[in-house]
Design an enzyme around this catalytic site. Sequence first.
Site, PDB file in Angstrom:
ATOM      1  CG  ASP A   1      41.999  48.423  37.958  1.00 56.62           C
ATOM      2  OD1 ASP A   1      42.118  48.651  36.741  1.00 56.62           O
ATOM      3  OD2 ASP A   1      42.130  47.275  38.461  1.00 56.62           O
ATOM      4  CB  ILE A   2      38.500  45.071  40.314  1.00 61.01           C
ATOM      5  CG1 ILE A   2      37.718  44.279  41.337  1.00 61.01           C
ATOM      6  CG2 ILE A   2      39.260  44.168  39.368  1.00 61.01           C
ATOM      7  CD1 ILE A   2      36.580  43.454  40.738  1.00 61.01           C
TER       8      ILE A   2
ATOM      9  CG  ASN B   1      47.481  48.328  28.640  1.00 60.03           C
ATOM     10  OD1 ASN B   1      48.609  48.808  28.527  1.00 60.03           O
ATOM     11  ND2 ASN B   1      47.007  47.925  29.805  1.00 60.03           N
TER      12      ASN B   1
ATOM     13  N   GLY C   1      48.633  44.383  26.159  1.00 60.03           N
ATOM     14  CA  GLY C   1      48.144  44.122  27.510  1.00 60.03           C
ATOM     15  C   GLY C   1      46.659  44.395  27.698  1.00 60.03           C
ATOM     16  CD  GLN C   2      41.947  46.993  24.565  1.00 61.63           C
ATOM     17  OE1 GLN C   2      42.607  47.156  23.533  1.00 61.63           O
ATOM     18  NE2 GLN C   2      40.749  47.518  24.735  1.00 61.63           N
TER      19      GLN C   2
ATOM     20  CG  HIS D   1      40.084  50.412  30.040  1.00 63.23           C
ATOM     21  ND1 HIS D   1      39.735  49.444  29.113  1.00 63.23           N
ATOM     22  CD2 HIS D   1      41.208  49.962  30.652  1.00 63.23           C
ATOM     23  CE1 HIS D   1      40.605  48.448  29.181  1.00 63.23           C
ATOM     24  NE2 HIS D   1      41.510  48.748  30.100  1.00 63.23           N
TER      25      HIS D   1
ATOM     26  CG  HIS E   1      44.979  51.465  33.097  1.00 60.78           C
ATOM     27  ND1 HIS E   1      44.646  50.461  33.971  1.00 60.78           N
ATOM     28  CD2 HIS E   1      44.848  50.927  31.850  1.00 60.78           C
ATOM     29  CE1 HIS E   1      44.333  49.356  33.294  1.00 60.78           C
ATOM     30  NE2 HIS E   1      44.462  49.614  32.008  1.00 60.78           N
TER      31      HIS E   1
END
Length: 110
Positions: free
Chosen positions: A30-31, A86, A92-93, A99, A101
Amino acid sequence: MQDCIFCRIVSKEIPSKIIRESEQVIVLQDIAPKAPIHFLIIPKKHIRDLSSCDSQDSSVLSDILMMAQALSKEVPGAENFKLLVNNGHSAGQRVFHLHFHFLAGKVFSE
Ligand code: AMP
Ligand code: ZN
């Protein structure tokens, strides 16, 4: 989908740190990590969200869960992990390509 950031990462059009890859799934760093270990487990096929999945997606959903198990076994410090989806904007998506987390490496509070 040309305007989908994760599709562009899957096709290697946009660079990313790929942790693992299988036939149906890709795992990215994750960035903006929210834990010492924060990966995104992503189906290569564009699926908008979990609500959009149907019975034909059961194989890729199973691969995502088995990928989480493999990461847990192979990544140091990831024996205990949290898997989070999410689903939808209010939840919160922000990226509308499914995807999961994968979070680990710390003690999570409730
Ligand atoms: P969500 O809010 O559940 O849609 O999560 C989207 C996640 O994607 C966030 O944790 C972002 O930090 C992450 N993200 C967005 N763009 C990238 C990117 N180019 N490479 C890796 N992670 C990304
Ligand atoms: Zn996509």
